[in-house]
Design a protein around this motif. Structure first.
Motif, short mmCIF file in Angstrom:
data_model
loop_
_atom_site.label_atom_id
_atom_site.label_comp_id
_atom_site.label_asym_id
_atom_site.label_seq_id
_atom_site.Cartn_x
_atom_site.Cartn_y
_atom_site.Cartn_z
N SER A 253 2.72 -7.50 23.12
CA SER A 253 3.22 -6.16 22.26
C SER A 253 2.75 -6.57 20.67
O SER A 253 3.34 -5.64 19.91
N PHE B 217 -1.46 1.69 28.92
CA PHE B 217 -1.36 0.42 28.04
C PHE B 217 -2.75 0.25 27.63
O PHE B 217 -3.01 0.03 26.60
N GLU C 18 -4.53 0.22 23.99
CA GLU C 18 -5.09 -1.07 23.60
C GLU C 18 -6.69 -0.91 22.88
O GLU C 18 -6.94 -1.40 22.16
N THR D 299 4.83 1.36 17.14
CA THR D 299 5.23 2.15 18.27
C THR D 299 6.53 2.98 17.90
O THR D 299 7.40 2.15 17.33
N TRP E 73 6.99 -2.77 27.23
CA TRP E 73 5.47 -3.12 27.15
C TRP E 73 5.02 -3.33 25.76
O TRP E 73 4.67 -4.15 25.17
N PHE E 74 5.22 -1.99 24.82
CA PHE E 74 4.78 -1.93 23.74
C PHE E 74 5.66 -2.63 22.68
O PHE E 74 5.29 -2.73 21.51
N THR E 75 7.08 -2.92 22.88
CA THR E 75 7.68 -3.38 21.92
C THR E 75 8.30 -4.96 22.20
O THR E 75 8.46 -5.42 21.22
N ARG E 76 8.05 -5.09 23.60
CA ARG E 76 8.66 -6.71 23.76
C ARG E 76 7.84 -7.48 24.73
O ARG E 76 8.02 -8.70 25.11
N SER F 129 4.08 -3.57 18.24
CA SER F 129 5.43 -3.26 18.15
C SER F 129 5.76 -2.50 16.86
O SER F 129 6.74 -1.55 16.83
#
Length: 206
Positions: free
Chosen positions: A75, A40, A44, A82, A68-71, A79
Motif C-alpha cells: 500500500s 489492485f 498498480e 487513495t 489493500w490500498f491503505t494498509r 495510501s
C-alpha cells in the motif's frame, strides 16, 4: 491471472480516467478476491498515468480494496493517493463521506453485512476482513488501537487465540486467493465475536 479489464480502449481526454462500475454482485462472494486482486493489479500497473475510479454497492469489495490500498503489504505507493468514500443518505440528502469522517456509518454498514451473512449462513473467509475492520473502528472510537481490548471487553473465551485467527485470516498474504466458505471452527469463532460484539455494545442493526 487473465485480464478482465481493458484499460487502453479510450483516447485523448477520456484516456486519463478509468471507471469500474459495480464489478461484483451479491452472487459473486466466492469470486470476490479474484475481482479485488484484478482491480489492485490494474491499478498498480496504471496508477501513474490514469485516475482509476471504482464504484460498488458491495461493502465486502469496498473493505478489501480499502484495506489493500491503505494498509496492505503493497500500500505504500497508494495510501496517500487513495480516497475512499461512502454514499450516505439522510432524508434524501445524499453526501459522499470518508469512512474516517463517519466511522459510525462505516462500522454500522460492516456489522449489518456481517449479521446478514451469518443469518443466511453464507460466511466466507473475506468476512473476517470486515470483522477486523469493524473491531478496529470500534477500538478507535473508544480511544485505543488494540482490537484485543475489544475482544476482552466483549468477553470472548480465548482472546489470544481469537486474535491469532482474526489476524491470520484477514491478513493480505493469507487471504489473497482464499474465497472458500469458513470451516466449522472459523465460523464458530466468527459467530462468537460478532454476537458478543453486537450484544455488548447494544448495536441496533435493523
Amino acid at each position: 491471472m487473465p485480464q478482465i479489464f481493458e484499460v487502453d480502449g479510450w483516447a485523448d481526454e477520456q484516456d486519463a480516467h478509468f471507471f469500474i462500475d459495480d464489478p461484483v454482485s451479491s452472487l459473486d462472494d466466492h469470486n470476490i478476491f479474484i475481482t479485488a486482486q484484478s482491480i489492485f493489479d490494474l491499478t498498480e500497473s496504471n496508477y501513474l498515468k490514469k485516475r482509476i475510479i471504482v464504484s460498488t454497492h458491495h461493502i465486502g469489495l469496498f473493505s478489501i480494496l480499502f484495506d489493500w490500498f491503505t494498509r496492505g503489504d503493497r500500500s505504500g505507493k497508494f495510501s496517500k493517493l487513495t480516497k475512499p468514500f461512502i454514499l450516505s443518505n439522510h432524508n434524501d440528502d445524499f453526501e459522499l463521506k470518508s469512512p474516517n469522517q463517519d466511522v459510525f456509518l462505516y462500522h454500522l454498514h460492516l456489522l449489518q453485512t456481517l449479521e446478514k451473512a451469518a443469518t443466511v449462513k453464507e460466511l466466507f473467509i473475506y468476512h473476517y476482513v470486515l470483522l477486523r475492520q469493524a473491531l478496529e473502528n470500534i477500538a478507535s472510537f473508544l480511544g485505543t488501537s488494540r482490537i484485543g481490548f475489544i475482544l476482552s471487553e466483549i468477553k470472548v473465551k480465548d482472546v489470544n487465540e481469537t486474535m491469532d485467527k482474526i489476524n491470520s485470516l484477514s491478513h493480505q498474504s493469507a487471504y489473497r486467493f482464499q474465497f472458500n466458505e469458513m470451516s466449522k471452527t472459523e465460523e464458530d469463532t466468527f459467530r462468537e465475536v460478532l454476537t458478543n460484539l453486537i450484544n455488548h455494545y447494544h448495536f441496533k442493526l435493523a
